[in-house]
Design an enzyme around this catalytic site. Structure first.
Site, PDB file in Angstrom:
ATOM      1  N   SER A 223      41.427  34.678  33.944  1.00 38.06           N
ATOM      2  CA  SER A 223      42.433  34.694  35.139  1.00 38.06           C
ATOM      3  C   SER A 223      43.658  34.062  34.714  1.00 38.06           C
ATOM      4  O   SER A 223      43.225  32.785  34.120  1.00 38.06           O
ATOM      5  CB  SER A 223      41.694  34.133  36.012  1.00 38.06           C
ATOM      6  OG  SER A 223      42.400  34.101  37.203  1.00 38.06           O
TER       7      SER A 223
ATOM      8  N   ASN B 143      45.423  33.293  37.348  1.00 35.87           N
ATOM      9  CA  ASN B 143      45.543  32.656  38.367  1.00 35.87           C
ATOM     10  C   ASN B 143      44.847  31.275  38.470  1.00 35.87           C
ATOM     11  O   ASN B 143      43.659  31.107  38.584  1.00 35.87           O
ATOM     12  CB  ASN B 143      44.966  33.306  39.567  1.00 35.87           C
ATOM     13  CG  ASN B 143      44.939  32.880  41.056  1.00 35.87           C
ATOM     14  OD1 ASN B 143      45.022  31.504  41.346  1.00 35.87           O
ATOM     15  ND2 ASN B 143      45.143  33.906  42.167  1.00 35.87           N
TER      16      ASN B 143
ATOM     17  N   LYS C 192      42.544  30.195  41.509  1.00 32.37           N
ATOM     18  CA  LYS C 192      41.237  30.927  41.549  1.00 32.37           C
ATOM     19  C   LYS C 192      40.238  30.334  40.269  1.00 32.37           C
ATOM     20  O   LYS C 192      39.061  29.942  40.679  1.00 32.37           O
ATOM     21  CB  LYS C 192      41.695  32.241  41.337  1.00 32.37           C
ATOM     22  CG  LYS C 192      40.251  33.310  41.623  1.00 32.37           C
ATOM     23  CD  LYS C 192      41.014  34.713  41.719  1.00 32.37           C
ATOM     24  CE  LYS C 192      41.071  35.466  40.395  1.00 32.37           C
ATOM     25  NZ  LYS C 192      41.393  36.893  40.519  1.00 32.37           N
TER      26      LYS C 192
ATOM     27  N   ASP D  41      37.611  39.697  40.389  1.00 31.61           N
ATOM     28  CA  ASP D  41      38.766  40.433  41.178  1.00 31.61           C
ATOM     29  C   ASP D  41      38.289  40.223  42.452  1.00 31.61           C
ATOM     30  O   ASP D  41      37.320  40.390  42.894  1.00 31.61           O
ATOM     31  CB  ASP D  41      38.721  41.938  40.453  1.00 31.61           C
ATOM     32  CG  ASP D  41      40.060  42.404  41.124  1.00 31.61           C
ATOM     33  OD1 ASP D  41      41.297  41.914  40.706  1.00 31.61           O
ATOM     34  OD2 ASP D  41      40.249  43.074  41.865  1.00 31.61           O
TER      35      ASP D  41
ATOM     36  N   PHE E  24      44.236  28.785  48.864  1.00 31.92           N
ATOM     37  CA  PHE E  24      45.237  29.383  48.662  1.00 31.92           C
ATOM     38  C   PHE E  24      45.359  30.820  48.974  1.00 31.92           C
ATOM     39  O   PHE E  24      44.660  31.162  49.887  1.00 31.92           O
ATOM     40  CB  PHE E  24      45.316  29.518  46.921  1.00 31.92           C
ATOM     41  CG  PHE E  24      44.000  30.239  46.256  1.00 31.92           C
ATOM     42  CD1 PHE E  24      42.944  29.995  46.440  1.00 31.92           C
ATOM     43  CD2 PHE E  24      44.279  31.621  45.906  1.00 31.92           C
ATOM     44  CE1 PHE E  24      41.746  30.728  46.126  1.00 31.92           C
ATOM     45  CE2 PHE E  24      43.247  32.365  45.682  1.00 31.92           C
ATOM     46  CZ  PHE E  24      42.020  31.868  45.445  1.00 31.92           C
TER      47      PHE E  24
ATOM     48  N   TYR F  14      45.349  33.739  51.072  1.00 33.58           N
ATOM     49  CA  TYR F  14      45.104  34.179  52.568  1.00 33.58           C
ATOM     50  C   TYR F  14      44.578  33.096  53.394  1.00 33.58           C
ATOM     51  O   TYR F  14      44.201  33.186  54.559  1.00 33.58           O
ATOM     52  CB  TYR F  14      44.587  35.382  52.879  1.00 33.58           C
ATOM     53  CG  TYR F  14      45.448  36.757  52.141  1.00 33.58           C
ATOM     54  CD1 TYR F  14      46.296  37.181  52.879  1.00 33.58           C
ATOM     55  CD2 TYR F  14      45.074  37.214  51.063  1.00 33.58           C
ATOM     56  CE1 TYR F  14      47.227  38.665  52.401  1.00 33.58           C
ATOM     57  CE2 TYR F  14      45.980  38.098  50.503  1.00 33.58           C
ATOM     58  CZ  TYR F  14      46.945  38.651  50.970  1.00 33.58           C
ATOM     59  OH  TYR F  14      47.880  39.761  50.634  1.00 33.58           O
TER      60      TYR F  14
ATOM     61  N   HIS G  25      33.052  33.836  49.537  1.00 34.98           N
ATOM     62  CA  HIS G  25      32.827  35.184  48.716  1.00 34.98           C
ATOM     63  C   HIS G  25      32.596  34.769  47.283  1.00 34.98           C
ATOM     64  O   HIS G  25      31.996  35.211  46.691  1.00 34.98           O
ATOM     65  CB  HIS G  25      33.960  36.193  49.068  1.00 34.98           C
ATOM     66  CG  HIS G  25      35.331  35.544  48.878  1.00 34.98           C
ATOM     67  ND1 HIS G  25      35.744  34.280  49.308  1.00 34.98           N
ATOM     68  CD2 HIS G  25      36.476  35.815  47.757  1.00 34.98           C
ATOM     69  CE1 HIS G  25      37.051  34.170  48.945  1.00 34.98           C
ATOM     70  NE2 HIS G  25      37.471  34.906  47.902  1.00 34.98           N
TER      71      HIS G  25
HETATM   72  P1  IMP Z   1      43.480  39.024  41.870  1.00 31.26           P
HETATM   73  O1  IMP Z   1      43.833  38.161  40.786  1.00 31.26           O
HETATM   74  O2  IMP Z   1      43.732  40.542  41.516  1.00 31.26           O
HETATM   75  O3  IMP Z   1      41.744  39.035  41.888  1.00 31.26           O
HETATM   76  O4  IMP Z   1      43.788  38.779  43.321  1.00 31.26           O
HETATM   77  C1  IMP Z   1      43.154  38.063  44.113  1.00 31.26           C
HETATM   78  C2  IMP Z   1      44.097  37.791  45.507  1.00 31.26           C
HETATM   79  O5  IMP Z   1      42.947  37.857  46.549  1.00 31.26           O
HETATM   80  C3  IMP Z   1      44.746  36.364  45.324  1.00 31.26           C
HETATM   81  O6  IMP Z   1      45.992  36.466  44.920  1.00 31.26           O
HETATM   82  C4  IMP Z   1      44.738  36.127  46.921  1.00 31.26           C
HETATM   83  O7  IMP Z   1      45.761  36.589  47.405  1.00 31.26           O
HETATM   84  C5  IMP Z   1      43.511  36.790  47.501  1.00 31.26           C
HETATM   85  N1  IMP Z   1      42.277  36.163  47.419  1.00 31.26           N
HETATM   86  C6  IMP Z   1      41.261  36.192  46.513  1.00 31.26           C
HETATM   87  N2  IMP Z   1      40.341  35.165  47.074  1.00 31.26           N
HETATM   88  C7  IMP Z   1      40.871  34.399  47.782  1.00 31.26           C
HETATM   89  C8  IMP Z   1      40.500  33.287  48.547  1.00 31.26           C
HETATM   90  O8  IMP Z   1      39.376  32.582  48.257  1.00 31.26           O
HETATM   91  N3  IMP Z   1      41.327  32.857  49.338  1.00 31.26           N
HETATM   92  C9  IMP Z   1      42.651  33.416  49.526  1.00 31.26           C
HETATM   93  N4  IMP Z   1      43.069  34.321  49.092  1.00 31.26           N
HETATM   94  C10 IMP Z   1      42.503  34.705  48.208  1.00 31.26           C
END
Ligand code: IMP
Length: 200
Positions: free
Chosen positions: A7, A9, A12, A69, A152, A154, A180
């Site tokens: 990742s 992010n 995350k 994801d 972070f 939402y 989650h």
């Molecule tokens: P991914 O990197 O495509 O999985 O994007 C996940 C996106 O979902 C993040 O950029 C957030 O906008 C949202 N998201 C996933 N998990 C969380 C969380 O625990 N809190 C708040 N937003 C989340």
């Protein structure tokens, strides 16, 4: 066990590292290995996208790779933003811009129709083999104005009703207990234990 977190992010990744702490797992980041990879998230589901990410990173790392994801599903919006959560307000949108778009979409929608859930899908892949997969979810409600400074994405508009707090108001350990991502990682750990026991 040394695991690469697939990742880019950092928030995350930080949560995953926090939940994995003390489980005898050494975490490696793409940056630490000089891996600069942004696999296109072309899947229609969280499950598909986490496999796409895990497999892409596993081509560049010999050990196990863990991909997450995740996103937010809002009932009144037919499950949106869903797999588009990270780019809801546009391809390079910030968390604040994504939250602003969501609040705008929900303007005028009454409290009782603002049910939502966070979903997290995880995949642990080594080479070409999927070692384990897991899914976790956490139900809540989207409030009309941001509350709290932690977390972070939402988090500031996601109300966790049993505690009466948004995810951004919970302290990190509390978020991990109910989130989650925490649920998915605990499920993944149970599955891995079962696989290890079957193999011995
Ligand atoms: P991914 O990197 O495509 O999985 O994007 C996940 C996106 O979902 C993040 O950029 C957030 O906008 C949202 N998201 C996933 N998990 C969380 C969380 O625990 N809190 C708040 N937003 C989340």
């Amino acid at each position: 066990m040394r695991i690469l977190l697939a990742s880019n992010n950092s928030k995350k990744r930080h949560e995953l590292e926090r939940i994995l702490a003390g489980r005898g797992v050494e975490i490696v980041t793409p940056q630490a290995l000089g891996i600069d990879l942004e696999p296109p998230e072309t899947g229609a589901t969280f499950e598909e996208n986490c496999l796409i990410k895990a497999r892409a990173f596993a081509r560049l790392f010999a050990g196990p790779v863990l991909a997450d994801d995740s996103g937010l599903e809002v009932d009144a919006l037919g499950g949106a933003p869903g797999v588009r959560s990270a780019r809801y307000a546009g391809p390079a949108a910030s968390d604040a811009e994504n939250r602003a778009r969501l609040l705008a979409e929900l303007a005028g929608v009454p409290d009782e129709r603002r049910a939502a859930r966070f979903v997290c899908c995880l995949a642990l892949v080594k080479g070409g083999e999927v070692l384990a997969r897991a899914r976790g979810a956490c139900a809540g409600r989207i409030i009309a104005a941001e509350r709290g400074a932690d977390g972070f994405g939402y988090d500031p508009i996601f109300l966790h009703e049993p505690s009466g707090r948004t995810f951004a108001e919970l302290d990190p350990a509390e978020k991990d207990r109910v989130s989650h991502r925490g649920a998915a990682l605990r499920e993944l750990a149970r599955r891995l234990d079962r696989i290890r026991k079957q193999a011995t």
